[in-house]
Design an enzyme around this catalytic site. Structure first.
Site, PDB file in Angstrom:
ATOM      1  N   THR A  39       0.808  -1.212   0.000  1.00 13.90           N
ATOM      2  CA  THR A  39       0.000   0.000   0.000  1.00 13.90           C
ATOM      3  C   THR A  39       0.844   1.266   0.000  1.00 13.90           C
ATOM      4  O   THR A  39       0.483   2.262  -0.623  1.00 13.90           O
ATOM      5  CB  THR A  39      -0.937   0.001   1.222  1.00 13.90           C
ATOM      6  OG1 THR A  39      -1.848  -1.092   1.118  1.00 13.90           O
ATOM      7  CG2 THR A  39      -1.734   1.295   1.319  1.00 13.90           C
ATOM      8  N   THR A  55       1.079  -4.216   4.429  1.00 15.06           N
ATOM      9  CA  THR A  55       0.800  -4.455   5.848  1.00 15.06           C
ATOM     10  C   THR A  55       0.137  -5.798   6.142  1.00 15.06           C
ATOM     11  O   THR A  55       0.127  -6.240   7.290  1.00 15.06           O
ATOM     12  CB  THR A  55      -0.076  -3.332   6.435  1.00 15.06           C
ATOM     13  OG1 THR A  55      -1.306  -3.269   5.707  1.00 15.06           O
ATOM     14  CG2 THR A  55       0.647  -1.992   6.370  1.00 15.06           C
ATOM     15  N   SER A 100       1.392  -7.834  -0.462  1.00 11.68           N
ATOM     16  CA  SER A 100       1.791  -8.569   0.737  1.00 11.68           C
ATOM     17  C   SER A 100       0.932  -9.803   0.967  1.00 11.68           C
ATOM     18  O   SER A 100       1.343 -10.728   1.676  1.00 11.68           O
ATOM     19  CB  SER A 100       1.763  -7.661   1.964  1.00 11.68           C
ATOM     20  OG  SER A 100       0.470  -7.154   2.200  1.00 11.68           O
TER      21      SER A 100
END
Length: 333
Positions: free
Chosen positions: A14, A97, A63
Site C-alpha cells: 500500500t 501491511t 503482501s
C-alpha cells in the site's frame, strides 16, 4: 558532518500504491499501479535532510502474496547490501501491511547484519487524502539511522510508533493505529524532535540468533490449524498428508484445540510431527508447563501469535526435530 547512509529496499504494498483518486482508500490494488522504490523515495524529498539514501530495488509484491520464498530473497538482499557497502548505517524495508508482521519476525530471527533493520508500510495509498506512507518512511529512516536502534532486533515503524517485530500485530483492517504490541507495548516513538526509546526487548533477536538459512531455497512446511466450536480433524490430517513437518494449533483461548483436534494432533506427534500450541486470542501466553500439553507431547507457543509461532517453528526445524531443543528456542526467542 556527513549524513548516515541508509539503504531502502522496496517490496511494494500500500505504501507504494496509487489509487484512482484521493478518496480511493481500498480499491487501489485493482489499478495495478505501484511505484518502484525510486519513485516512492522521490515523494519524500525531506529524506535528503536526514540521510544519504541508497536505493535497493527488489520487486513490487502484494503482501497477500508474500511468503517464505520472498523472506529468503529479502534476507539474501539485506546480507548482500550490507556486505557490499560497509558504510551503510541501517536498512529500511517497505512492505505491504497484510503480512508485514510475518516478514519482520522472520527477519528478526534470521538477519545477521549488525546495523538496524526497520520494516515500514502504510495503511493508505500514496495518492490518498491523508496518506500516511511518507511519514512512516521518513520515520523508518530516522529510526534506522539512530544509534540506539542497534541491538533492538528488527523494528516495525508505523504511526510514529516503534514496535518490536516479535510483539507487534496488525489489529485493524483500515485504521492508522493498527499495529499494536498488545501484551508489552511500544519500544519508543519517532516524534517531530527526536527518536526516543523507553524499553529494550529481552528476547533474543537479530543479529544474535542461531539460525543460518542463507542458501536455502525453501523452509520446512508448517501449517496452522484453526480451532473453533465443533472443529474436527480434517485440516490436521490434510496437513500431515501434505508433508507438514510441524503444526501450529491456533487454539481456543487460552490455548486448547477442540476434542477431535486433540486426538488428531496427538496422532501427528506420534508420527514425528512437531506440534506447537498457540491461541487465536491475539494476546497472552500459552503456558508450556500445562499438564495437558506435556501429556500430549505439544510445545507451548508462549506469547507468540499463531503466524509467528509458525515462523519460529519453521526456522527451528531447519536445525533440529528434537522437541526439547525446539522448546528451548520458544523460550529464547
Amino acid at each position: 558532518m556527513s549524513l548516515p547512509r541508509i539503504a531502502v529496499i522496496g517490496t511494494g504494498g500500500t505504501i507504494s500504491g496509487v489509487g484512482a483518486d484521493r478518496l480511493d482508500l481500498y480499491e487501489y490494488g485493482t489499478s495495478g499501479r505501484f511505484m518502484k522504490v525510486d519513485e516512492l523515495l522521490a515523494t519524500v524529498p525531506e529524506l535528503s535532510r536526514i540521510a544519504e539514501i541508497v536505493q535497493v530495488p527488489y520487486m513490487n509484491v502484494a503482501s497477500t502474496a508474500f511468503g517464505p520464498a520472498h523472506w529468503l530473497a529479502i534476507l539474501t538482499l539485506i546480507h548482500q547490501t550490507a556486505k557490499a557497502d560497509p558504510s551503510i548505517a541501517g536498512i529500511v524495508v517497505t512492505h505491504g501491511t497484510a503480512t508485514l508482521e510475518e516478514t519482520a519476525y522472520f527477519l528478526n530471527l534470521a538477519v545477521r547484519v549488525p546495523v538496524p533493520v526497520v520494516v515500514c508500510g502504510a495503511m493508505r495509498p500514496s495518492s490518498a487524502l491523508g496518506a500516511d506512507g511518507g511519514m512512516n518512511l521518513l520515520n523508518a529512516v530516522r529510526v534506522a539511522a539512530c544509534p540506539e536502534s542497534r541491538g533492538m532486533g528488527v523494528l516495525v515503524m508505523l504511526n510514529d510508533e516503534i514496535n518490536a517485530a516479535r510483539d507487534v500485530a496488525k489489529t485493524s483492517n483500515y485504521r492508522l493505529n493498527t499495529f499494536v504490541s498488545r501484551d508489552v507495548g511500544i519500544l519508543g516513538s519517532a516524534d517531530g524532535d527526536m527518536v526516543e526509546f523507553y524499553r529494550k526487548p529481552l528476547r533474543r533477536g537479530a543479529p544474535e540468533t542461531e539460525f543460518e538459512v542463507d542458501g536455502l531455497e525453501e523452509l520446512p512446511r508448517v501449517d496452522i490449524i484453526p480451532a473453533y466450536a465443533g472443529a474436527d480433524a480434517v485440516f490436521i490430517e490434510a496437513a500431515v498428508a501434505a508433508g507438514a513437518k510441524g503444526l501450529v494449533s491456533a487454539g481456543l483461548p487460552s490455548g486448547s484445540p477442540s476434542p477431535a483436534q486433540m486426538g488428531a494432533l496427538e496422532a501427528a506427534v506420534q508420527r514425528g510431527v512437531v506440534v506447537v500450541q498457540s491461541s487465536r486470542s491475539g494476546s497472552g501466553r500459552v503456558i508450556d508447563t500445562k499438564v495437558s500439553l506435556r501429556r500430549s507431547g505439544f510445545l507451548g507457543g508462549d506469547s507468540l501469535t499463531p503466524v509467528k509461532a509458525r515462523i519460529l517453528l519453521m526456522l527451528a526445524l531447519t536445525k533440529t526435530s528434537d522437541p526439547e531443543e525446539i522448546r528451548r528456542m520458544f523460550k529464547t526467542y
